[in-house]
Design a protein around this motif. Structure first.
Motif, short mmCIF file in Angstrom:
data_model
loop_
_atom_site.label_atom_id
_atom_site.label_comp_id
_atom_site.label_asym_id
_atom_site.label_seq_id
_atom_site.Cartn_x
_atom_site.Cartn_y
_atom_site.Cartn_z
N ALA A 17 50.65 25.74 42.05
CA ALA A 17 51.16 24.52 41.43
C ALA A 17 50.55 24.28 40.07
CB ALA A 17 50.88 23.32 42.34
N ASN A 18 49.32 24.72 39.86
CA ASN A 18 48.64 24.49 38.59
C ASN A 18 48.73 25.67 37.64
OD1 ASN A 18 47.47 21.81 38.82
ND2 ASN A 18 46.37 22.68 40.56
N ALA A 19 49.41 26.73 38.04
CA ALA A 19 49.54 27.89 37.16
C ALA A 19 50.42 27.54 35.96
CB ALA A 19 50.15 29.06 37.93
N GLN A 20 50.04 28.10 34.82
CA GLN A 20 50.83 27.88 33.62
C GLN A 20 51.61 29.14 33.31
OE1 GLN A 20 48.26 26.57 30.51
NE2 GLN A 20 47.90 24.59 31.44
N GLU A 48 36.57 43.51 37.57
CA GLU A 48 37.08 42.35 38.31
C GLU A 48 38.59 42.33 38.23
OE1 GLU A 48 35.35 38.75 36.76
OE2 GLU A 48 33.41 39.18 37.71
N HIS A 49 39.21 41.87 39.32
CA HIS A 49 40.66 41.68 39.37
C HIS A 49 40.91 40.25 39.87
CE1 HIS A 49 44.90 42.31 39.98
NE2 HIS A 49 44.79 42.01 41.26
N TYR A 50 41.89 39.57 39.26
CA TYR A 50 42.20 38.18 39.61
C TYR A 50 43.61 38.11 40.19
CZ TYR A 50 38.57 37.97 36.04
OH TYR A 50 37.43 38.19 35.31
N PRO A 51 43.76 38.27 41.52
CA PRO A 51 45.10 38.26 42.11
C PRO A 51 45.76 36.88 42.08
CG PRO A 51 43.44 38.41 43.82
CD PRO A 51 42.72 38.52 42.52
N PRO A 55 44.51 28.06 35.04
CA PRO A 55 43.52 27.79 33.99
C PRO A 55 42.21 27.19 34.52
CG PRO A 55 45.68 27.12 33.26
CD PRO A 55 45.80 27.46 34.72
N LYS A 56 42.20 26.70 35.76
CA LYS A 56 40.99 26.07 36.31
C LYS A 56 40.38 26.81 37.49
CE LYS A 56 42.27 21.52 34.75
NZ LYS A 56 42.25 20.11 35.01
N HIS A 57 41.02 27.85 37.98
CA HIS A 57 40.53 28.53 39.18
C HIS A 57 40.90 30.01 39.13
CE1 HIS A 57 40.78 29.95 43.37
NE2 HIS A 57 39.69 29.21 43.51
N GLN A 58 39.98 30.86 39.61
CA GLN A 58 40.27 32.29 39.75
C GLN A 58 39.80 32.76 41.12
OE1 GLN A 58 38.03 33.79 36.37
NE2 GLN A 58 39.93 34.35 35.34
N LEU A 59 40.64 33.50 41.80
CA LEU A 59 40.22 34.25 42.97
C LEU A 59 39.81 35.60 42.42
CD1 LEU A 59 39.98 34.63 46.05
CD2 LEU A 59 42.34 35.46 46.01
N VAL A 60 38.60 36.07 42.74
CA VAL A 60 38.03 37.26 42.11
C VAL A 60 37.77 38.34 43.16
CG1 VAL A 60 36.14 38.15 40.71
CG2 VAL A 60 36.87 35.77 40.42
N TRP A 61 38.29 39.54 42.89
CA TRP A 61 37.93 40.72 43.64
C TRP A 61 37.13 41.58 42.67
CZ3 TRP A 61 43.42 42.19 45.82
CH2 TRP A 61 43.78 41.25 46.77
N SER A 62 35.99 42.06 43.10
CA SER A 62 35.11 42.80 42.21
C SER A 62 34.60 44.07 42.86
CB SER A 62 33.92 41.90 41.82
OG SER A 62 32.97 42.62 41.08
N VAL A 63 34.53 45.13 42.07
CA VAL A 63 33.92 46.39 42.47
C VAL A 63 32.81 46.65 41.46
CG1 VAL A 63 34.26 48.87 42.77
CG2 VAL A 63 36.09 47.28 43.37
N SER A 64 31.61 46.94 41.95
CA SER A 64 30.52 47.20 41.01
C SER A 64 29.62 48.33 41.51
CB SER A 64 29.69 45.94 40.77
OG SER A 64 29.12 45.46 41.96
N VAL A 65 28.99 48.97 40.55
CA VAL A 65 27.97 49.99 40.81
C VAL A 65 26.74 49.62 40.00
CG1 VAL A 65 29.60 51.84 41.34
CG2 VAL A 65 28.82 51.52 38.99
N ARG A 86 36.04 31.46 41.19
CA ARG A 86 35.43 30.91 39.98
C ARG A 86 36.19 29.64 39.63
NH1 ARG A 86 35.63 35.44 36.78
NH2 ARG A 86 33.58 36.02 37.55
N LEU A 87 35.47 28.54 39.51
CA LEU A 87 36.05 27.27 39.10
C LEU A 87 35.68 27.01 37.65
CD1 LEU A 87 35.09 25.17 42.25
CD2 LEU A 87 37.28 26.22 41.74
N LEU A 88 36.67 26.77 36.82
CA LEU A 88 36.43 26.49 35.40
C LEU A 88 36.41 24.98 35.21
CD1 LEU A 88 38.83 29.24 34.07
CD2 LEU A 88 36.35 29.36 34.28
N LEU A 89 35.29 24.48 34.74
CA LEU A 89 35.09 23.04 34.58
C LEU A 89 35.18 22.65 33.11
CD1 LEU A 89 31.96 22.84 36.89
CD2 LEU A 89 34.33 22.44 37.53
N GLY A 90 36.11 21.80 32.79
CA GLY A 90 36.24 21.34 31.41
C GLY A 90 36.61 22.44 30.43
N GLY A 91 37.09 23.55 30.92
CA GLY A 91 37.53 24.63 30.05
C GLY A 91 36.42 25.54 29.55
#
Length: 185
Positions: A17-20, A48-51, A55-65, A86-91
């Motif tokens: 609903a909040n996607a632009q 990182e991948h954001y499925p 603008p205010k929220h990201q679901l994050v999948w991450s692979v790291s070594v 990840r929640l983005l606060l105030g941009g």
């Protein structure tokens, strides 16, 4: 109390609903200091991948070594998968949380390593080192206000707890600091 599946469905609906319509990056790379305290320095590289995102929220999948050095004890290398949000606060500012699972390979320092054979003989172990399971949890804060060549660079600090298992029959708890930057692709 809201059950977990209901919460996930509500969160999914909120993000949609909040996607632009503007194009948001769906992938990024990260480079960070990964240190088990300041006396055990290390480095981590990730993708990182954001499925799902808005603008205010990201679901994050991450692979790291990465890896870290515990002087006079061991050198450890890891590969892991993490999922978080990840929640983005105030941009500009952000809060994040992650859970993960990985593989940790430890190689001892300081001389030969020996093992005991089933017949009781002691022999040198040429392929020293041991593999461990590495579950982890992390909470982080960050800043999303740096622009370089039109890309928004994120800077983060994530204190985290990870475990090594098996370690003498139990999970050995470690505290680490993971701090670095994320560049969108």
């Amino acid at each position: 109390m809201i059950k977990y599946p209901t919460f996930v469905v509500l969160l999914f609906c909120y993000v949609l609903a909040n996607a632009q319509t503007e194009e948001l990056a769906t992938k990024a790379v990260s480079v960070s200091y990964f240190g088990e305290t300041l006396t055990h320095p290390g480095l981590a590289l990730g993708v990182e991948h954001y499925p799902l995102q808005s603008p205010k929220h990201q679901l994050v999948w991450s692979v790291s070594v990465g890896g870290y050095l515990h002087p006079r004890n061991n050198t450890s290398f890891f590969a892991r998968l993490q999922v978080g949000q990840r929640l983005l606060l105030g941009g500009k500012f952000m809060l994040e949380n992650f859970v993960g699972i990985g593989y940790l390979r430890q190689r001892p320092q300081g001389g030969a390593v020996y093992r005991i054979l089933p017949n009781g003989a002691v022999v040198e172990n040429k392929r020293s080192g041991s593999g461990k399971i590495m579950p982890s949890v992390a909470l982080g804060i960050g800043y999303n206000g740096i622009k370089i060549h039109g890309k928004s660079i994120k800077v983060f600090a994530r204190p985290e707890i990870f475990w090594k298992a098996p370690f003498n029959g139990y999970y050995l708890t470690h505290f680490a600091m993971n701090t670095g930057f994320i560049v969108p692709l």
